[in-house]
Design a protein around this motif. Sequence first.
Motif: not given
Length: 449
Positions: A23-27, A29-31, A104-105, A404-407
């Motif tokens: 859910x920590x990824x899902x929410x 992602x939906x936002x 964040x996702x 992602x931090x590298x990017x």
Amino acid sequence: MEILIKLSQFLLSLSLLIILHELGHFIPAKLFKTRVEKFYLFFDIKFSLFKKKIGETVYGIGWLPLGGYVKIAGMVDESMDTDQLASEPKPWEFRSKPAWQRLIIMLGGVFVNFVLAFIIYIGMTYAYGDLYVSNKDMKHGVWVQSDLMKEVGLKNGDRIASVDGKEFEHFNDVSYAVLMGHTLEVDRRGERITIDLPTDFLGQLSSSAKSGPLFGLRVPFVVNGFAENSPNEANLKVMDRIISINGMPTPFADVVMDQLTINKGRTVAAVVERDGSEVATNLVINEEGKLAVSFPPVLPISNHEKLGYYKIVQEKYSLLEAIPVGLVKGKEKVLGYLDQLKKMIKPETGAYKGVGGFKAIYDIFPQYWSWEVFWNITAMLSIMLGVMNLLPIPALDGGHVVFLLYEIISGRKPSDKFLENAQMVGFFILIALLLFANGNDIYKAIFVK
């Protein structure tokens, strides 16, 4: 029935942690209007136990209880489904989102794990408070239960004054400190003695001959039941407290056990406390130095205080008071687990021998139902899940975070091909770790007696 209770706790805790992590990824992602194609508890290799499509997402339960996942469109993940990457990025795909949103996702799962653990510790502090024996009030010292602790020099009656120079208010905190420590200072009948623990202390504890509790409270020997055809059933009753054997006072269980060993194979005179009175009786000790009675330390801790063994400290907290106390407890657990990981990556400590898989997790749940124990274990597992997912392994959240931090820092996004190859390498690393952890469980079950 006990196995069913144990299994139920294991599956409930595992399911709760997996669902909330995903859910920590899902929410987020939906936002961020990212399409989530699947949300699964457990893995659905070949088939699902249950699945239902709601909107654009298929929700389901797999048959393989090794974790769970959310499948986010346009993301290189453990499914290795790269067909969608062959087309141009769609606005609703993960790869089309700004790097900060993707970050964040990816951090959402471990964020939920840590928040859950801290909420549990706050809730437990509010619901149960703290019940403990002050380590400074351990006037009778400890009961040494580990062979290894006896080998390093700890004796029954020693009070552990400090570990690596640090003193502890709660006796409950001392055992874990010893596991992670190097040097003990003990008070032995008024004399201060230093005990150095071996470098591979944790490794040695992994052998079954030296496993189990290190030490505990010195408790009285109270009869809890009888073995079949026990010769002592006529002389003893349940809740009898053995207070002397052959005229030797036996206020503690460890003293009783020493006397049983000395007098094995004999019938000896004894005195027991029964319903507030002292009763003389005889004890039949078998050739193994046992009484054929069951002895768990069944007395509630409050009874020990009534008998004059310990002074019990009980602290209750309001909800506002429980928040800072629970946060401190959570922080200490996180730091403690990081210390364990540091030990594990040092071969000389032998701590890696104690790494376990699903059986090891299953074994930590008790055979009785206790919400206090359940939530305590679940909070610790949530911390472990959060920390492990932050490791910079490509197939884990931490690996995605590194890229992602590298990017974000360099302004250059790794290619999809690179991410595919990195995911494959990470997958094999995870398989190796999984095989090692569960292989440890199998090895101990078969070869270590």
